[in-house]
Scaffold this active site. Structure first.
Site, PDB file in Angstrom:
ATOM      1  N   GLY A   1      42.161   8.494  65.758  1.00 35.39           N
ATOM      2  CA  GLY A   1      43.154   9.176  66.624  1.00 35.39           C
ATOM      3  C   GLY A   1      44.061   8.043  66.761  1.00 35.39           C
TER       4      GLY A   1
ATOM      5  N   GLN B   1      50.701   3.714  71.696  1.00 34.03           N
ATOM      6  CA  GLN B   1      50.218   2.863  70.838  1.00 34.03           C
ATOM      7  C   GLN B   1      51.045   2.112  69.785  1.00 34.03           C
ATOM      8  OE1 GLN B   1      46.337   5.173  70.058  1.00 34.03           O
ATOM      9  NE2 GLN B   1      45.472   2.956  70.266  1.00 34.03           N
TER      10      GLN B   1
ATOM     11  N   CYS C   1      38.782   1.681  70.186  1.00 31.98           N
ATOM     12  CA  CYS C   1      40.416   1.887  70.348  1.00 31.98           C
ATOM     13  C   CYS C   1      41.217   0.957  69.491  1.00 31.98           C
ATOM     14  CB  CYS C   1      40.780   1.702  71.993  1.00 31.98           C
ATOM     15  SG  CYS C   1      42.517   2.205  72.022  1.00 31.98           S
ATOM     16  N   LEU C   2      41.994   1.551  68.676  1.00 37.94           N
ATOM     17  CA  LEU C   2      42.725   0.516  67.807  1.00 37.94           C
ATOM     18  C   LEU C   2      43.666  -0.606  68.715  1.00 37.94           C
ATOM     19  CD1 LEU C   2      44.085   3.271  65.142  1.00 37.94           C
ATOM     20  CD2 LEU C   2      42.249   1.420  64.766  1.00 37.94           C
TER      21      LEU C   2
ATOM     22  N   HIS D   1      40.058  10.993  74.452  1.00 35.53           N
ATOM     23  CA  HIS D   1      40.531   9.433  74.675  1.00 35.53           C
ATOM     24  C   HIS D   1      42.013   9.522  74.313  1.00 35.53           C
ATOM     25  CE1 HIS D   1      39.714   5.205  73.023  1.00 35.53           C
ATOM     26  NE2 HIS D   1      41.001   5.607  72.618  1.00 35.53           N
ATOM     27  N   GLU D   2      42.681  10.277  73.488  1.00 40.54           N
ATOM     28  CA  GLU D   2      44.186  10.284  73.171  1.00 40.54           C
ATOM     29  C   GLU D   2      44.690  10.718  74.148  1.00 40.54           C
ATOM     30  OE1 GLU D   2      44.833   8.339  70.721  1.00 40.54           O
ATOM     31  OE2 GLU D   2      42.856   8.404  69.805  1.00 40.54           O
TER      32      GLU D   2
ATOM     33  N   HIS E   1      45.674   8.097  76.871  1.00 43.62           N
ATOM     34  CA  HIS E   1      46.666   7.055  76.276  1.00 43.62           C
ATOM     35  C   HIS E   1      48.080   7.732  76.798  1.00 43.62           C
ATOM     36  CE1 HIS E   1      44.871   4.014  73.837  1.00 43.62           C
ATOM     37  NE2 HIS E   1      44.231   4.835  73.244  1.00 43.62           N
TER      38      HIS E   1
HETATM   39 NI    NI Z   1      42.672   4.530  71.623  1.00 42.59          NI
END
Ligand code: NI
Length: 194
Positions: free
Chosen positions: A45, A50, A102-103, A144-145, A148
């Site tokens: 995701g 991000q 998370c990236l 989760h996304e 963000h």
């Molecule tokens: Ni994330």
């Protein structure tokens, strides 16, 4: 185009993103770039903040987990999925626990409690309005996304005790010290290559 992924500590990750007003070639290009960036970083995701953007847009591709869907007897919708201007209209009372990463916060994995299922209203990439119920892994990744685009990160859901334990490692990430194997963008250092 593969874009650098903004790390914890950058301001844009804490902004509340804005609805996308209309379809445009730029938005379609942004969606393509986000999908390419997500795949290159082996993520499942990625949300617009991000990559330093403020659109309410995220992309999801859980196809690496397809076997889990088959085992659970669930059908996996076509991947990747694109979510514009998403709005949660309902959440289940039942919660589930799952270890998230998370990236933007490389190499940190912690268990997060979230509702097991949710109903989401959103536009897909052709700007068609949809309302769908998601559960299991898709519900997890979507929540989760979705966080963000509201400026929320998974570490915000941890206990203050847990966050204290992670303090040093989180500070390293804020200062750009990570082992990420993809390009990242740190607040004071700019783009850092692996
Ligand atoms: Ni994330």
């Amino acid at each position: 185009m593969i874009l650098p992924i903004y790390l914890l500590g950058t301001d844009v990750l804490r902004e509340i993103a804005l609805d996308v007003e209309k379809d445009s070639p730029e938005i379609q290009q942004l969606i393509d770039d986000m999908i390419e960036t997500m795949h290159a970083a082996k993520g499942i995701g990625l949300a617009a903040p991000q990559i330093g953007r403020t659109e309410r847009l995220f992309v999801v591709d859980v196809s690496p987990m397809e076997e889990d869907f088959v085992e659970a007897g669930m059908e996996l919708p076509g991947q990747p999925m694109v979510f514009l201007n998403a709005e949660i209209v309902d959440e289940s009372e039942d919660d589930s626990e799952f270890e998230e990463g998370c990236l933007s916060i490389p190499d940190i994995h912690e268990v997060v409690v979230r509702p097991e299922a949710l109903t989401l209203r959103y536009l897909d990439r052709s700007f068609t309005p949809r309302e769908e119920r998601f559960e299991g892994m898709l519900a997890r990744v979507i929540q989760h996304e979705y966080d963000h685009v509201d400026g929320v990160l998974f570490i915000d859901h941890l206990s203050s005790f847990k966050r204290r334990l992670l303090k040093r490692r989180l500070q390293d990430i804020r200062e750009g010290r990570t082992e990420a194997d993809y390009n990242v963008f740190a607040k004071d250092k700019g783009v850092i290559k692996p």
